[in-house]
Every structure is written in structure tokens, then in C-alpha cells.
Scaffold this motif. Structure first.
Motif, PDB file in Angstrom:
ATOM      1  N   GLN A 196      80.188   2.366  41.122  1.00  9.15           N
ATOM      2  CA  GLN A 196      80.547   3.781  41.111  1.00  9.15           C
ATOM      3  C   GLN A 196      80.864   4.213  39.681  1.00  9.15           C
ATOM      4  O   GLN A 196      80.833   3.409  38.754  1.00  9.15           O
ATOM      5  N   SER A 197      81.156   5.506  39.517  1.00 11.96           N
ATOM      6  CA  SER A 197      81.538   6.083  38.216  1.00 11.96           C
ATOM      7  C   SER A 197      80.528   5.725  37.139  1.00 11.96           C
ATOM      8  O   SER A 197      80.872   5.258  36.046  1.00 11.96           O
ATOM      9  N   LEU A 198      79.259   5.912  37.443  1.00 13.34           N
ATOM     10  CA  LEU A 198      78.196   5.535  36.513  1.00 13.34           C
ATOM     11  C   LEU A 198      78.141   6.489  35.324  1.00 13.34           C
ATOM     12  O   LEU A 198      78.360   7.698  35.460  1.00 13.34           O
ATOM     13  N   THR A 199      77.848   5.943  34.160  1.00 13.31           N
ATOM     14  CA  THR A 199      77.601   6.750  32.970  1.00 13.31           C
ATOM     15  C   THR A 199      76.310   6.260  32.330  1.00 13.31           C
ATOM     16  O   THR A 199      75.917   5.105  32.487  1.00 13.31           O
ATOM     17  N   ARG A 200      75.648   7.167  31.603  1.00  7.79           N
ATOM     18  CA  ARG A 200      74.407   6.805  30.933  1.00  7.79           C
ATOM     19  C   ARG A 200      74.347   7.464  29.556  1.00  7.79           C
ATOM     20  O   ARG A 200      74.751   8.606  29.388  1.00  7.79           O
ATOM     21  N   GLU A 201      73.841   6.717  28.587  1.00  7.86           N
ATOM     22  CA  GLU A 201      73.628   7.262  27.253  1.00  7.86           C
ATOM     23  C   GLU A 201      72.342   6.675  26.691  1.00  7.86           C
ATOM     24  O   GLU A 201      72.154   5.455  26.693  1.00  7.86           O
ATOM     25  N   ALA A 202      71.445   7.543  26.228  1.00  8.80           N
ATOM     26  CA  ALA A 202      70.185   7.085  25.637  1.00  8.80           C
ATOM     27  C   ALA A 202      70.254   7.260  24.128  1.00  8.80           C
ATOM     28  O   ALA A 202      70.922   8.170  23.618  1.00  8.80           O
ATOM     29  N   HIS A 203      69.551   6.393  23.409  1.00  9.25           N
ATOM     30  CA  HIS A 203      69.559   6.424  21.956  1.00  9.25           C
ATOM     31  C   HIS A 203      68.157   6.686  21.441  1.00  9.25           C
ATOM     32  O   HIS A 203      67.162   6.255  22.037  1.00  9.25           O
TER      33      HIS A 203
END
Length: 298
Positions: free
Chosen positions: A272-279
Motif C-alpha cells: 500500500q501507499s505506493l509512490t513512483r518517481e521517474a528520472h
């Protein structure tokens, strides 16, 4: 007969014969051939076009370059032409230059593999976390030569560095020994089925390892099993790409992942509480990475 006649005409040029003999020994790109035969790039490209047009050579994309190699085998009626070219005197010294070029290519490849090893992009900032994080029990899935495991060990209570590659684990142990890290436990195991007990880790890190495994979803489920309630998962992975050379040369099983695919797999594993960041892509390199995090429910 017509094809054979055309092949004789095309191979009547000495430079084309040299190029054909070189690519019969190893796949080469235009820049490499220019350095070997000593003619202009436009001329090399012209000769390659003639050879390719008759099916004497093939073109394949690897690591952002077009590589040319011999397309014939012993069954082709034109094979005697190739054999004659291979057996001709090497008056220009092409073979010696080719050996030097291939040796330099291997050195660059070894450097690139070290730069791509899991954890390289983490090593600088990982040390800064020591003053910010409480002591944690951490599992590093697919630790490779231990770059990230050793960095984590500077602030973690204990680290389990896991990999199936015995040679890589030996290098990881040597790295840990050089830095005096005694809180790392090394395991040579399959990430799909680990012997570690359930619910005892605070953090699982999977840095550029999922593209090496058969079933990423199964590995993520195994990560969830190891974590305590409230434990966290951090995944660093490659975006989808077309660099098929990594499959054979680096042992990748997947050409990156769509972030949405791994997010769905994390949810399926219960995170749960997923986060995503792309570079952004790094310079002219073909790879782009993204970061996912998730929390195991309490």
C-alpha cells in the motif's frame, strides 16, 4: 548464377574485401571499420550498403549502434569467395588492428558493466541516510558485487545481501571486508524462494534486479513475505527500452518495465501507499530509471 556474378563484381574492390574479412571475424560498427580500414565514413557506409544488398552481411542494432557481421554459412554457393578473402595475405595489417580494437572494446564493456551494476546510483546518498534513519534490518535483493549492500551497512543494524551469482557474492564479501563491514550476511539463493523467515525485515531494497529474474511478481511477493507489518519496499528499475544486447551480454531477462506493470504487481502482493518517481535519461545513454516504494500493511 546472376547473384554469384554480382557478388564477384562487388568483391572486386579491395576495400570491400577487407571489410568483409573483418566482419567475418567479429561484428563491427561503422566507426570501428573506419578506424580499421582507414577510409572515410561515407566510403565505408557505401561499401557496407553494397555488401548488405547482396546478403553477404547482416545489420543488427546493439547498444545504440548498428553492427555488421557475416550473413553467409558454408552452405551458400558464395562461401568459397569468403574463404578466399579470409585466406588472402593481410598486407594492410587489419587483423592486428582488429585484435587491439576488440581488446579495447572488452575493456569498455567491463567498465560499462561496473557502471550498470546494481547500487551505483545509490552509493553517494545512501551514506547520508545514516544520520536520518533508525537502525534497520535490511534485505538487498540481487546485491551483485555489493555496492549498495555495503552502503546500506553503514547505517543499518544488519543487512542480508542476496544473489545467485557466486562470483559476484565473493566480490561483495571482499568489498565488505575492505570497508570493515561485519553486519552483512551473504546468501546465495534464488530470489523467488528464500530461506529467510517471514515478517522480520524492516526494509527490502531491489535495485536493478527484477530485470534479471524470471518472475518479477513472485520476487515482489517474496519481499512482502519477509517484511514486518509496516515494513517498506524500495524498487529501482529500468524503463522499457530496445537495447536487446543486454539479454546476452548482461544476462537481462526483461527489457525494462512499464512502471504501471510493477505498480500493479506491488498491489497484487499486498503493498500500500505506493509512490513512483521517474528520472530523465542519463546523457546519451539508452537507459532511464524509475523508483517505486510501497509499505506492507500493519
Amino acid at each position: 548464377m546472376d547473384t554469384l556474378s554480382q557478388s564477384f563484381r562487388v568483391l572486386g574492390d579491395a576495400t570491400r574485401l577487407r571489410i568483409l574479412r573483418l566482419v567475418a571475424q567479429a561484428p563491427l560498427n561503422v566507426t570501428e571499420l573506419v578506424s580499421l580500414v582507414g577510409v572515410a565514413q561515407s566510403s565505408v557506409s557505401h561499401h557496407l550498403g553494397k555488401l548488405k544488398g547482396l546478403g553477404l552481411i547482416r545489420e543488427e542494432r546493439q547498444a545504440g549502434y548498428s553492427y555488421y557481421s557475416l550473413a553467409l554459412d558454408g552452405e551458400d554457393t558464395r562461401w568459397p569467395l569468403i574463404r578466399l578473402a579470409q585466406e588472402a595475405d593481410d598486407e594492410a595489417g587489419d587483423s592486428a588492428r582488429l585484435k587491439d580494437l576488440l581488446r579495447a572494446r572488452e575493456d569498455r564493456q567491463a567498465l560499462n558493466e561496473r557502471l550498470l551494476e546494481p547500487g551505483q546510483s545509490w552509493s553517494l546518498w545512501a551514506g547520508a541516510l545514516a544520520s536520518l534513519l533508525p537502525p534497520l534490518d535490511v534485505a538487498d535483493f540481487g546485491c551483485g558485487t555489493g555496492t549498495l549492500s555495503v552502503a546500506i551497512a553503514r547505517w543499518a543494524r544488519r543487512v542480508w545481501a542476496i544473489d545467485q551469482n557466486a562470483e559476484a557474492l565473493e566480490q561483495a564479501k571482499e568489498r565488505a571486508s575492505r570497508e570493515g563491514r561485519t553486519n552483512i550476511h551473504f546468501l546465495r539463493e534464488d530470489l523467488h524462494r528464500l530461506s529467510l523467515p517471514s515478517g522480520e525485515r524492516d526494509l527490502v531494497v531491489i535495485s536493478q534486479s527484477l530485470h534479471h529474474v524470471e518472475s518479477p511478481a513472485a520476487v515482489l511477493t517474496e519481499a512482502a513475505r519477509l517484511l514486518k507489518p509496516g515494513g517498506k519496499l524500495v524498487v529501482l528499475e529500468l524503463m522499457p527500452h530496445e537495447e536487446r544486447w543486454v539479454l546476452e551480454r548482461l544476462g537481462h531477462k526483461h527489457l525494462g518495465f512499464a512502471p504501471e506493470f510493477l505498480e500493479a504487481a506491488l498491489k497484487e502482493s499486498g503493498f500500500q501507499s505506493l509512490t513512483r518517481e521517474a528520472h530523465a535519461r542519463d546523457g546519451a545513454g539508452p537507459f532511464r530509471v524509475f523508483l517505486l516504494t510501497g509499505v506492507k500493511p500493519v
